[in-house]
Design a protein around this motif. Sequence first.
Motif, PDB file in Angstrom:
ATOM      1  N   LYS A  44      30.722  22.892  75.580  1.00  0.00           N
ATOM      2  CA  LYS A  44      30.449  23.821  74.463  1.00  0.00           C
ATOM      3  C   LYS A  44      30.354  25.265  74.948  1.00  0.00           C
ATOM      4  O   LYS A  44      30.999  26.158  74.402  1.00  0.00           O
ATOM      5  CB  LYS A  44      29.137  23.438  73.742  1.00  0.00           C
ATOM      6  N   SER A  45      29.510  25.486  75.966  1.00  0.00           N
ATOM      7  CA  SER A  45      29.333  26.857  76.462  1.00  0.00           C
ATOM      8  C   SER A  45      30.634  27.368  77.073  1.00  0.00           C
ATOM      9  O   SER A  45      30.995  28.538  76.904  1.00  0.00           O
ATOM     10  CB  SER A  45      28.225  26.922  77.513  1.00  0.00           C
ATOM     11  N   THR A  46      31.321  26.486  77.778  1.00  0.00           N
ATOM     12  CA  THR A  46      32.588  26.875  78.405  1.00  0.00           C
ATOM     13  C   THR A  46      33.570  27.352  77.337  1.00  0.00           C
ATOM     14  O   THR A  46      34.207  28.400  77.482  1.00  0.00           O
ATOM     15  CB  THR A  46      33.177  25.670  79.173  1.00  0.00           C
ATOM     16  N   MET A 172      26.809  32.521  69.670  1.00  0.00           N
ATOM     17  CA  MET A 172      25.414  32.268  70.016  1.00  0.00           C
ATOM     18  C   MET A 172      25.323  30.948  70.758  1.00  0.00           C
ATOM     19  O   MET A 172      25.758  29.910  70.249  1.00  0.00           O
ATOM     20  CB  MET A 172      24.562  32.201  68.748  1.00  0.00           C
ATOM     21  N   ASP A 173      24.779  31.001  71.964  1.00  0.00           N
ATOM     22  CA  ASP A 173      24.652  29.786  72.765  1.00  0.00           C
ATOM     23  C   ASP A 173      23.198  29.326  72.765  1.00  0.00           C
ATOM     24  O   ASP A 173      22.366  29.882  73.485  1.00  0.00           O
ATOM     25  CB  ASP A 173      25.153  30.042  74.192  1.00  0.00           C
ATOM     26  N   GLU A 174      22.897  28.347  71.951  1.00  0.00           N
ATOM     27  CA  GLU A 174      21.535  27.810  71.802  1.00  0.00           C
ATOM     28  C   GLU A 174      20.504  28.933  71.640  1.00  0.00           C
ATOM     29  O   GLU A 174      19.525  28.990  72.403  1.00  0.00           O
ATOM     30  CB  GLU A 174      21.171  26.934  73.003  1.00  0.00           C
ATOM     31  N   PRO A 175      20.686  29.792  70.641  1.00  0.00           N
ATOM     32  CA  PRO A 175      19.843  30.997  70.567  1.00  0.00           C
ATOM     33  C   PRO A 175      18.384  30.730  70.221  1.00  0.00           C
ATOM     34  O   PRO A 175      17.553  31.599  70.441  1.00  0.00           O
ATOM     35  CB  PRO A 175      20.503  31.818  69.454  1.00  0.00           C
TER      36      PRO A 175
HETATM   37 MG    MG Z   1      25.770  25.058  77.346  1.00  0.00          MG
END
Ligand code: MG
Length: 252
Positions: A44-46, A172-175
């Motif tokens: 996901k983050s990638t 937004m990454d797990e904000p």
């Molecule tokens: Mg991640």
Amino acid sequence: MAEEIITAKDVRLKYGDFEALHGIDLSFRKNEITAMIGPSGCGKSTFLRCLNRMNDLIDGVTITGDMRLEGKDIYAPDTDAVELRKQVGMVFQQPIPFPFSIYDNVVYGLRVAGVKDRGTLDAAVEKSLRQAALWDEVKDKLHDSALGLSGGQQQRVAIARVLATQPEVILMDEPTSALDPIAATLIENMLLELRSDYTIIIVTHSMHQASRISDRTAFFLQGNLVEFAPTKTIFMNPQKKETEDYISGRFG
Ligand SMILES: [Mg+2]
Ligand SMILES: Nc1ncnc2c1ncn2[C@@H]1O[C@H](COP(=O)(O)OP(=O)(O)OP(=O)(O)O)[C@@H](O)[C@H]1O
């Protein structure tokens, strides 16, 4: 049909020899909130970082495929990554304010872009902090250190900092994963307000958050996009067994 602001086709990414994304096709509609869910390590983050070329900053990364922002190739040689990151802003999991005042945090991007006029900066600070639902709490202490704020307030400063540069898309990454439920709900409500002016792409481990705020949900598993559909469909009537297993908590 709603306009697609970002399109991604056959995105593959390798960290050295390790392929972390195996050919992702995923597009994002303007003024929608898209949630990306999936177990830890699924990419996901990638994938999120591909959209504003944050992976360019990591050594040994190779990316192939076609990614476009409003039709323009994100990876074209003449695309300025700094300019791109203004249009496609990013908010991280940990609110990390710079060790200076609330005001200076919010105008950081504008100053980097060369804006010096005090009136312009003042107006941007008020507008961004209002949009980030923080103005009333901090308007009398704009010149105090941002480090003195609560975690939830610091995350709203980070959001105001991104908004100040007037992006079109906010990643937004797990904000809210580092915040208590009340602070998280406040940010979720703010995102629902912001949706009318921005396109929001949010990675979350919270099924409740994805189902509450997103229009469409993408489910990733081991570097593949398994299912992408309206959020109601993903949660009420998933088409793939893996999606059903994940949202019902059977793995992940
Ligand atoms: Mg991640
Ligand atoms: N800088 C890196 N160098 C090498 N491998 C990496 C790097 N960053 C991520 N990976 C690997 O790529 C895969 C995808 O990682 P990624 O961080 O995108 O997952 P994620 O879905 O965001 O997970 P999480 O939910 O835990 O944040 C994982 O196998 C991870 O170990």
